[in-house]
Design an enzyme around this catalytic site. Structure first.
Site, PDB file in Angstrom:
ATOM      1  N   HIS A   1       0.846  -1.186   0.000  1.00 24.74           N
ATOM      2  CA  HIS A   1       0.000   0.000   0.000  1.00 24.74           C
ATOM      3  C   HIS A   1       0.879   1.232   0.000  1.00 24.74           C
ATOM      4  CE1 HIS A   1      -3.080   2.916   1.124  1.00 24.74           C
ATOM      5  NE2 HIS A   1      -3.922   2.023   0.667  1.00 24.74           N
TER       6      HIS A   1
ATOM      7  N   ASP B   1      -8.004  -5.249  -0.143  1.00 28.39           N
ATOM      8  CA  ASP B   1      -8.495  -6.103  -1.232  1.00 28.39           C
ATOM      9  C   ASP B   1      -8.137  -7.577  -1.051  1.00 28.39           C
ATOM     10  OD1 ASP B   1      -9.670  -4.021  -2.714  1.00 28.39           O
ATOM     11  OD2 ASP B   1      -7.717  -3.422  -3.491  1.00 28.39           O
TER      12      ASP B   1
HETATM   13  N1  CMC Z   1       4.116  -7.657  -4.849  1.00 26.19           N
HETATM   14  C1  CMC Z   1       5.460  -7.633  -5.003  1.00 26.19           C
HETATM   15  N2  CMC Z   1       6.216  -6.543  -4.815  1.00 26.19           N
HETATM   16  C2  CMC Z   1       5.601  -5.424  -4.439  1.00 26.19           C
HETATM   17  C3  CMC Z   1       4.205  -5.359  -4.251  1.00 26.19           C
HETATM   18  C4  CMC Z   1       3.465  -6.537  -4.462  1.00 26.19           C
HETATM   19  N3  CMC Z   1       2.141  -6.539  -4.292  1.00 26.19           N
HETATM   20  N4  CMC Z   1       3.851  -4.108  -3.891  1.00 26.19           N
HETATM   21  C5  CMC Z   1       4.991  -3.399  -3.856  1.00 26.19           C
HETATM   22  N5  CMC Z   1       6.054  -4.188  -4.179  1.00 26.19           N
HETATM   23  C6  CMC Z   1       7.483  -3.804  -4.195  1.00 26.19           C
HETATM   24  C7  CMC Z   1       7.816  -2.989  -5.424  1.00 26.19           C
HETATM   25  O1  CMC Z   1       8.230  -3.807  -6.485  1.00 26.19           O
HETATM   26  C8  CMC Z   1       8.917  -2.109  -4.893  1.00 26.19           C
HETATM   27  O2  CMC Z   1      10.091  -2.892  -4.815  1.00 26.19           O
HETATM   28  P1  CMC Z   1      11.556  -2.230  -5.077  1.00 26.19           P
HETATM   29  O3  CMC Z   1      11.735  -1.244  -4.003  1.00 26.19           O
HETATM   30  O4  CMC Z   1      12.479  -3.375  -5.024  1.00 26.19           O
HETATM   31  O5  CMC Z   1      11.459  -1.606  -6.445  1.00 26.19           O
HETATM   32  C9  CMC Z   1       8.481  -1.814  -3.456  1.00 26.19           C
HETATM   33  O6  CMC Z   1       7.689  -2.951  -3.077  1.00 26.19           O
HETATM   34  C10 CMC Z   1       7.663  -0.540  -3.283  1.00 26.19           C
HETATM   35  O7  CMC Z   1       6.546  -0.609  -4.170  1.00 26.19           O
HETATM   36  P2  CMC Z   1       5.984   0.607  -5.018  1.00 26.19           P
HETATM   37  O8  CMC Z   1       5.389   0.082  -6.255  1.00 26.19           O
HETATM   38  O9  CMC Z   1       7.070   1.658  -5.142  1.00 26.19           O
HETATM   39  O10 CMC Z   1       4.898   1.160  -4.025  1.00 26.19           O
HETATM   40  P3  CMC Z   1       3.695   2.114  -4.401  1.00 26.19           P
HETATM   41  O11 CMC Z   1       3.360   2.866  -3.191  1.00 26.19           O
HETATM   42  O12 CMC Z   1       4.020   2.905  -5.632  1.00 26.19           O
HETATM   43  O13 CMC Z   1       2.530   1.093  -4.826  1.00 26.19           O
HETATM   44  C11 CMC Z   1       0.705  -0.407  -4.675  1.00 26.19           C
HETATM   45  C12 CMC Z   1       1.518   0.706  -3.972  1.00 26.19           C
HETATM   46  C13 CMC Z   1      -0.545  -0.680  -3.852  1.00 26.19           C
HETATM   47  C14 CMC Z   1       0.283   0.087  -6.065  1.00 26.19           C
HETATM   48  C15 CMC Z   1       1.578  -1.675  -4.773  1.00 26.19           C
HETATM   49  O14 CMC Z   1       1.913  -2.138  -3.495  1.00 26.19           O
HETATM   50  C16 CMC Z   1       0.889  -2.779  -5.584  1.00 26.19           C
HETATM   51  O15 CMC Z   1       1.023  -2.799  -6.812  1.00 26.19           O
HETATM   52  N6  CMC Z   1       0.161  -3.741  -4.911  1.00 26.19           N
HETATM   53  C17 CMC Z   1      -0.591  -4.751  -5.615  1.00 26.19           C
HETATM   54  C18 CMC Z   1      -1.933  -4.189  -6.103  1.00 26.19           C
HETATM   55  C19 CMC Z   1      -2.912  -3.980  -4.964  1.00 26.19           C
HETATM   56  O16 CMC Z   1      -3.108  -4.831  -4.109  1.00 26.19           O
HETATM   57  N7  CMC Z   1      -3.574  -2.811  -4.985  1.00 26.19           N
HETATM   58  C20 CMC Z   1      -4.594  -2.454  -3.994  1.00 26.19           C
HETATM   59  C21 CMC Z   1      -4.145  -1.317  -3.132  1.00 26.19           C
HETATM   60  S1  CMC Z   1      -5.137  -1.067  -1.659  1.00 26.19           S
HETATM   61  C22 CMC Z   1      -6.726  -0.661  -2.127  1.00 26.19           C
HETATM   62  C23 CMC Z   1      -6.889   0.297  -3.236  1.00 26.19           C
HETATM   63  O17 CMC Z   1      -6.208   1.308  -3.369  1.00 26.19           O
HETATM   64  O18 CMC Z   1      -7.777   0.060  -4.021  1.00 26.19           O
END
Ligand code: CMC
Length: 393
Positions: A271, A329
């Site tokens: 998140h 989710d």
């Molecule tokens: N699986 C594997 N790696 C992950 C995941 C995941 N679900 N989420 C984040 N990471 C890793 C990412 O690759 C990065 O690694 P590194 O530092 O080595 O590059 C690190 O963790 C930080 O991630 P980020 O993408 O920079 O974080 P963000 O704040 O931009 O993204 C997020 C947040 C929710 C989009 C992301 O965690 C994600 O894609 N999660 C899966 C989709 C999901 O469950 N979304 C629902 C969010 S909650 C409810 C809503 O908003 O609707």
């Protein structure tokens, strides 16, 4: 451009002041108008929470009765709206239909697009939207199934009426299962607002141009549809089903999620703001257990896979280092599935829950007379060059 600070994804930029939802991602705290989410999920009803978010205080009994009465007056949608359904190919995702039909409300209520709404007009637009959203949402499903549509039942409460429109046939007596109604109520409360997330920021940004409530919420629905946002609830269940089909080896999928050359992410994990347990996920996890028990589905293979996957991720260095925890989710889809809601409707359910938050944030933005949202950029293109004729390129 010397004055512009780059903040991709607005990770550190506060775009507005807001008095609606408090979120502390380090501590895992979420409160609507000061009330802890745990108390609201346990004790409140979705309509009461909608009132709280939109008007700022819990309603008295009389206020809630009035609010409910107003909503039930407006649950029908114009018959011409039914015709719009016919134009969508059958493969259209329900979120596309939902956003289109919410935008189409502007045509049925042209006064709603005025930038100078009186408080009474604003109120009527809000009530209409809250009232018609469940009808339109349920009809996207009925229409995709080719079923006859159910008209709203105003003697039922908000959640029960929605379930009736989804699952009953017009000639049937609909038996309401209180376990299902109460689970839906809880899920909608937990989704009702989440401060400046992607869809809410979209609603505020679109609305800041003085666009209508219906147009702004329609845009928010499209943002929510994205798999990194609300679309994740559909993706989670599809991922769990893929793991089941693959023989149930969760470690294989954990390794895929960790592999930087593989675009796969563990859906329902991570998140932007929570670097601790998502408090909503904690509540939903317990609710998933309770609902599946109550419905006699405690042996659900998907629940088992989800629990295994969660355990494996929470003890894995990759997820620990990055503070990746289950989000809202992760378990919600399992409950929706147990309630009989088809997978492609999951994000519509999220939209139904998030609606009061979108409305409250749009209203706050309007009442605070916020300026038009207009981010800046750091230009990285060519500086200046002379036009070349086409035969000289
Ligand atoms: N699986 C594997 N790696 C992950 C995941 C995941 N679900 N989420 C984040 N990471 C890793 C990412 O690759 C990065 O690694 P590194 O530092 O080595 O590059 C690190 O963790 C930080 O991630 P980020 O993408 O920079 O974080 P963000 O704040 O931009 O993204 C997020 C947040 C929710 C989009 C992301 O965690 C994600 O894609 N999660 C899966 C989709 C999901 O469950 N979304 C629902 C969010 S909650 C409810 C809503 O908003 O609707």
């Amino acid at each position: 451009t010397g004055y512009v600070t780059l903040d991709s994804g607005y990770k550190n930029t506060g775009a507005t002041k807001s008095a609606i939802t408090f979120l502390d991602g380090e501590e895992g705290i979420l409160r609507y108008r000061g009330y802890p989410i745990e108390q609201l999920a346990e004790k409140s009803s979705f309509l009461e929470v909608a009132y709280l978010l939109i008007y700022g205080a819990l309603p008295t009994e009389a206020e809630l009765a009035h609010f409910n009465g107003q909503i039930t007056k407006h649950t029908l949608v114009h018959e011409d709206m039914r015709k719009i359904f016919d134009g969508f190919p059958s493969a259209t995702h329900p979120m596309a239909i939902l956003s289109s039909l919410i935008c189409a409300l502007t045509g049925f209520y042209p006064q709603s697009v005025s930038p100078d709404l009186s408080p009474e007009e604003m109120e009527l637009n809000i009530i209409r939207l809250l009232a018609k959203m469940p009808t339109i949402a349920a009809w996207t499903y009925k229409n995709n199934m080719g079923h006859p549509l159910n008209y709203p039942r105003n003697d039922m409460d908000y959640c029960a009426n929605f379930l009736y429109m989804m699952f009953s046939f017009p000639t049937e007596k609909y038996e309401i299962n209180p376990v299902v109604v109460s689970a839906l109520n809880k899920l909608l409360i937990l989704h009702a607002d989440h401060e400046q997330n992607c869809s809410t920021s979209t609603v505020r940004l679109v609305g800041s141009a003085n666009a209508s409530l219906y147009g702004s919420v329609s845009a928010g629905i499209n943002a929510l549809w994205g798999p990194l946002h609300g679309g994740a609830n559909q993706e989670v269940v599809e991922m769990l089903e893929a793991i089941e089909r693959d023989g149930g080896d969760t470690s294989k999928f954990i390794n895929k999620a960790k592999d930087k050359n593989d675009p796969f992410r563990l859906m329902g994990f991570g998140h932007r703001v929570y670097k601790n347990f998502d408090p909503r996920a904690k509540i939903i996890k317990v609710a998933a257990d309770e609902v599946l028990q109550a419905l006699g589905m405690q042996d659900s293979p998907l629940l088992k896979i989800a629990q295994e996957l969660e355990q494996a991720a929470l003890t894995d260095e990759y997820f620990i280092e990055r503070k990746l925890y289950p989000n809202v989710d992760f378990y919600s889809g399992i409950i929706y599935k147990a309630l009989g809601i088809p997978t492609e409707m999951f994000t519509v359910m999220f939209a139904l829950g998030r609606l009061p938050g979108w409305i409250a944030q749009w209203k706050e933005m309007r009442e605070n007379k916020e300026p038009i949202g207009r981010p800046r950029q750091i230009y990285t293109g060519e500086l200046e060059r002379d036009y070349t004729a086409i035969d000289a390129r």
